[in-house]
Design a protein around this motif. Structure first.
Motif, PDB file in Angstrom:
ATOM      1  N   HIS A  39      -3.022   5.713   0.358  1.00 41.47           N
ATOM      2  CA  HIS A  39      -2.397   4.454  -0.034  1.00 41.47           C
ATOM      3  C   HIS A  39      -2.188   3.514   1.158  1.00 41.47           C
ATOM      4  O   HIS A  39      -2.193   2.296   0.984  1.00 41.47           O
ATOM      5  N   PHE A  42      -5.424   1.901   1.302  1.00 44.05           N
ATOM      6  CA  PHE A  42      -5.454   0.850   0.280  1.00 44.05           C
ATOM      7  C   PHE A  42      -4.769  -0.415   0.813  1.00 44.05           C
ATOM      8  O   PHE A  42      -5.261  -1.525   0.613  1.00 44.05           O
ATOM      9  N   GLY A  43      -3.651  -0.253   1.510  1.00 46.62           N
ATOM     10  CA  GLY A  43      -2.961  -1.402   2.107  1.00 46.62           C
ATOM     11  C   GLY A  43      -3.839  -2.122   3.120  1.00 46.62           C
ATOM     12  O   GLY A  43      -3.878  -3.361   3.147  1.00 46.62           O
ATOM     13  N   GLY A  93       0.828  -1.208   0.000  1.00 49.18           N
ATOM     14  CA  GLY A  93       0.000   0.000   0.000  1.00 49.18           C
ATOM     15  C   GLY A  93       0.858   1.251   0.000  1.00 49.18           C
ATOM     16  O   GLY A  93       0.630   2.186  -0.770  1.00 49.18           O
TER      17      GLY A  93
END
Length: 163
Positions: free
Chosen positions: A143, A146-147, A105
């Protein structure tokens, strides 16, 4: 086939978590998420041979740019999930752990910093935006989310496809 199916489930799931985060952030603080139509516009101009723009917002609109942008968004999530699954292997896919998800991520922020933002006129790592540090931090946080989404979706995929 197993890795492809898992990549689709994990990629869509992680991207959905990211989108829900963006929606919650917008409702809580008014922070506007990325307009995926502008990403679609960039993709539309790629087909015409143009990669770099001074400002993608000032570029001519392209047909179905919003659909192109959202499709690219989810396809990228699936591609990153496929990379995660290929790197970690089938044993990890059956019993996912969070560190590889979080690491990937964070690493995925390199794509917008060094490809998307410069190509769309925002400069390397948002250097041409009004508040570059804030934009960078927001990208990094997105991000990381997202991870987290990769991990949650990998757990779901492991439950759906235990073998």
């Amino acid at each position: 086939m197993d890795i492809v199916l898992r990549a689709v489930v994990v990629g869509i799931g992680a991207t959905l978590v990211l989108d829900l985060w963006a929606l919650a952030l917008r409702r809580a603080s008014g922070v506007r998420p990325l307009d995926w139509a502008l990403v679609g516009r960039w993709i539309g101009h790629l087909r015409r041979g143009r990669f770099m723009h001074d400002s993608i917002a000032a570029a001519a609109p392209v047909r179905r740019e919003r659909l192109l942008g959202w499709g690219f968004h989810y396809a990228t999530g699936i591609a990153f999930a496929g990379l995660l699954l290929a790197a970690c292997g089938p044993d990890w896919a059956r019993q996912p752990t969070w560190p590889p998800c979080l690491a990937l991520g964070v690493l995925t922020v390199l794509f917008p910093f060094f490809v998307m933002q410069p190509a769309m006129g925002a400069g390397v790592a948002a250097s041409k935006t009004p508040r570059p540090a804030q934009a960078r931090l927001r990208s990094l946080a997105t991000h990381v989310v997202f991870g987290v989404g990769l991990y949650l979706a990998a757990l779901l995929a492991a439950a759906l496809f235990p073998r």
